[in-house]
Motif scaffolding. Structure first.
Motif, PDB file in Angstrom:
ATOM      1  N   PHE A  75      -6.848  -0.472   7.789  1.00 53.87           N
ATOM      2  CA  PHE A  75      -7.254  -0.964   6.775  1.00 53.87           C
ATOM      3  C   PHE A  75      -5.935  -2.419   7.348  1.00 53.87           C
ATOM      4  N   CYS A  76      -4.224  -1.831   6.725  1.00 54.69           N
ATOM      5  CA  CYS A  76      -3.509  -2.495   7.742  1.00 54.69           C
ATOM      6  C   CYS A  76      -3.968  -3.108   8.766  1.00 54.69           C
TER       7      CYS A  76
ATOM      8  N   TYR B  51      -5.686   3.835   4.445  1.00 51.11           N
ATOM      9  CA  TYR B  51      -5.342   1.807   3.895  1.00 51.11           C
ATOM     10  C   TYR B  51      -4.899   1.757   5.033  1.00 51.11           C
TER      11      TYR B  51
ATOM     12  N   PHE C 280      -6.978   1.217  -4.462  1.00 53.48           N
ATOM     13  CA  PHE C 280      -7.277  -0.039  -3.280  1.00 53.48           C
ATOM     14  C   PHE C 280      -7.602  -1.483  -3.614  1.00 53.48           C
TER      15      PHE C 280
ATOM     16  N   PHE D  64       0.944  -1.312   0.108  1.00 54.14           N
ATOM     17  CA  PHE D  64      -0.028  -0.096  -0.193  1.00 54.14           C
ATOM     18  C   PHE D  64       0.431   1.353   0.050  1.00 54.14           C
TER      19      PHE D  64
ATOM     20  N   CYS E  46     -14.498   0.335   1.036  1.00 52.32           N
ATOM     21  CA  CYS E  46     -14.773   1.025   0.941  1.00 52.32           C
ATOM     22  C   CYS E  46     -15.343   2.474   1.467  1.00 52.32           C
TER      23      CYS E  46
END
Length: 707
Positions: free
Chosen positions: A218-219, A215, A182, A164, A202
């Motif tokens: 999200f990670c 991101y 993404f 990312f 999203c």
């Protein structure tokens, strides 16, 4: 300023809650990004009345939230109406700014010292913490999708954050990528999801005001090993007063004051630290007495670290009897400064006393075993192990020092005990646990294992005698002999006095005026050193042997260490006057009449020396006559400055090697030639070859100027 009550009644409960939520969002955004709201409205309020129009208020709100928060038109209109003034329809922006500026703070806090301010824990206001909220069904489906993605990442041990980061939107680390990027990255990682699931991801991780995907959040949600942000636990402010524990009395029974002072002396000597200036900063009135806390801080400023027990004993020993709780720092610094010089009494009062050598102030390393108290069994074990190591090292020709130095990066000459055992294993030097413990007990201290002493005990180098003192004595003796050999001086006292009289004729001075200043008690005698100083002041250019000859001739009869300077001055004053002339009526007073045209002949020889010189010159003339030998060119080759003189070695070299006349001149002849043709050039005694060559040509009846 709060909004008026009539306008507040216009809002419904839902609308009022929405306005308060908008204000809270603006407060958090301004607190996070450090936005000063007053600066956004100040240009519209030149009179600083705290009021502006509705259009100006909306423009100020837009400047505040344009980059950090997305507000709808309805939210801005409701907020404007909430702060509208009843009379003229303008907006009271100052009340809004005061509310936003005092986020997580209390106005006029300096007047309320006991008030407790609540501030949010670290991480609770970050954008990673506040993700978008979905419907319950979408949240359940998203939880299943995230569980599947997390299992795939854990099973395949993927590091998803670097993928990312390569697509990051900002030049630095912004933590955002586009929606298309993404989905593309998830496909690259093999984390394929359904389009509907991708839409939910999203929506969940979308930035509200940008539209990009966060991101980093999200990670962290997909990979349990990756931490992008941390949220501290929210703890309510505590109003309890901390308990004050009474100080426990210090145990100073095992403290050795003499060792403490010796360690401080050694530390100051090794690192050249002066403690006086550190204490003077705390004693501007120079009372030489400061408090115990200041005494501790001054030592800390000079990196002198002591424990509480050591400091207590030190302050107690140097306590000020007139001021309880103070320390006499002057006594302490005088004691420590003895490592540099003699303090009491001062060196000016005892010029013949030498200060104590610095070697006496070195202390043994702290924590080192006193080998003199070791048992006989311990000594035998250590000696047996060291002898075995010596035999093995001599047979294999090992270099053991580089192995230890590889563990000693700072060159402290110490390693840990574990590193010592590791070095022995690398060198294949085997020893039992008992032998290892005996060796460590001998060479270990508080800094670790002293491998330098260990290597020195193994190699046992032969101590070379100190030859510096002997070498210096030898050089001084050689220089003295050389000076005596090269120095030419007049050994006849009559000629010395005559030369001094000639100097007085050229430069008249009264010698007695320069020498009587050293005769404080008018005894007509002065010491040898003062006599030599007076001769230098008079301008007499005499070498040391000539001064010694004059001293021996004018030595006082009553004291052999003194000089009768009056008799010496009277002998020289005969140049200007005749003493007791009233008693010598028939004498003819003829004073010295020296001039530059008739200078004093300093190269006058005795009758024997003159006879030797004539014989030597006649032998040289008889050799030069048959071949009409050229004498000047060989000497001129060595005379680079055209001073008409060469050194003695060069004079001998020309006669022996280039002219071939060395066999006709003996050493005695050389000494007479040097005495006759001596010439002082630049402070050195040289040989004037011009009169020498002219004399040889004259005796040989050769006119060297004719071809």
């Amino acid at each position: 300023m709060a909004p008026n009550s009539e306008i507040s009644l216009i809002f419904s409960k839902d609308t009022l809650d929405s306005v308060l939520k908008t204000i809270e969002d603006i407060q958090i955004s301004c607190y996070k990004h450090g936005i000063r709201t007053h600066d956004c409205f100040r240009d519209h309020d030149k009179l600083r009345a705290g009021i502006c129009t509705s259009y100006e208020f909306k423009a100020g709100i837009d400047r505040i939230t344009s980059k950090v928060l997305d507000l709808s038109t309805k939210q801005v209109n409701d907020l404007t109406l909430f702060y509208t003034v009843e009379d003229d329809g303008r907006v009271h922006y100052k009340a809004f700014c005061d509310l936003v500026e005092n986020t997580f703070n209390i106005p006029e806090l300096e007047k309320k010292p006991t008030a407790i301010v609540f501030r949010p824990p670290r991480g609770t206001l970050s954008r990673y913490q506040h993700l978008n909220t979905l419907s319950p069904s979408d949240e359940d489906r998203l939880a299943q999708v995230m569980m599947e993605i997390s299992n795939r990442v854990q099973d395949r041990r993927l590091q998803i954050f670097p993928f990312f980061k390569d697509f990051d939107r900002g030049k630095c680390f912004s933590g955002n990528v586009t929606k298309s990027q993404f989905g593309r990255i998830l496909h690259i990682l093999g984390l394929n999801v359904l389009p509907e699931d991708l839409r939910l991801l999203c929506l969940k991780f979308e930035e509200k005001h940008k539209g990009d995907i966060n991101y980093a959040a999200f990670c962290q949600a997909a990979d349990y090993l990756y931490k992008s942000y941390r949220v501290e636990e929210c703890k309510p402010p505590s109003s309890e007063v901390p308990k004050i524990f009474s100080e426990q009395p210090l145990d100073t029974s095992g403290v050795n004051l003499e060792e403490i002072l010796a360690r401080i002396r050694e530390f100051c000597m090794v690192y050249s630290i002066r403690l006086r200036e550190a204490f003077q900063d705390y004693d501007p009135l120079r009372s030489y007495s400061i408090t115990n806390n200041q005494f501790r801080r001054a030592l800390g400023d000079r990196r002198v670290s002591l424990s509480n027990e050591d400091m207590e004993v030190l302050c107690r020993f140097f306590a000020d009897p007139k001021h309880p709780g103070n320390t006499r720092w002057k006594d302490f610094t005088d004691y420590v400064d003895e490592v540099f010089t003699q303090v009491r009494p001062s060196m000016e009062r005892t010029p013949t006393q030498f200060p104590t050598s610095k070697e006496n102030f070195y202390m043994p390393t702290k924590g080192r075993m006193d080998w003199a108290t070791a048992t006989q069994e311990h000594r035998e074990i250590v000696e047996r192990v060291l002898q075995r190591f010596r035999d093995y090292i001599s047979q294999r020709r090992l270099l053991i020092k580089p192995t230890f130095e590889s563990f000693d990066r700072l060159n402290r000459r110490h390693v840990t005990r574990a590193q010592f055992k590791q070095c022995l294993t690398i060198l294949n030097l085997a020893a039992t646990d008992e032998e290892m413990g005996a060796v460590e007990a001998k060479f270990s201290n508080d800094q670790g294992f002293n491998y330098a002493a260990f290597i020195e005990a193994l190699e046992q180098p032969e101590k070379e005698p100190r030859k510096y003192e002997e070498r210096m004595k030898e050089l001084k003796h050689v220089n003295t002999l050389r000076a005596k050999l090269e120095l030419e001086y007049e050994d006849d006292i009559d000629r010395l006095i005559a030369r001094l009289k000639c100097n007085l004729c050229k430069k008249p001075v009264r010698v007695v005026d320069f020498l009587k200043d050293f005769d404080v008690h008018n005894r007509n005698v002065i010491s040898k050193i003062n006599f030599f100083r007076g001769l230098e002041i008079c301008g007499f250019k005499l070498v040391q042997p000539e001064k010694e000859i004059i001293f021996q001739y004018y030595t006082s009869e009553s004291d052999p260490e003194m000089v009768d300077y009056r008799r010496f001055a009277m002998d020289l004053d005969t140049v200007f006057e005749v003493h007791h002339l009233e008693q010598k009526l028939t004498s003819d007073p003829r004073l010295c009449q020296a001039s530059q045209s008739q200078p004093f002949d300093e190269n006058l020889l005795t009758n024997d020396q003159q006879a030797t010189l004539e014989l030597c010159q006649r032998r040289l003339a008889r050799r030069v006559l048959p071949t009409r030998m050229q004498l000047f060119p060989p000497f001129q080759d060595f005379d680079r400055t055209n001073s008409g003189a060469v050194s003695r070695d060069q004079f001998k070299r020309v006669l022996k090697e280039q002219l071939g006349l060395g066999g006709l001149v003996s050493e005695r002849d050389y000494s007479v030639l040097f005495r006759k043709y001596a010439k002082q050039v630049g402070g050195k005694i040289m040989v004037n070859y011009h009169p020498f060559c002219n004399e040889i040509y004259r005796l040989a009846h050769i006119d060297f100027e004719k071809p």
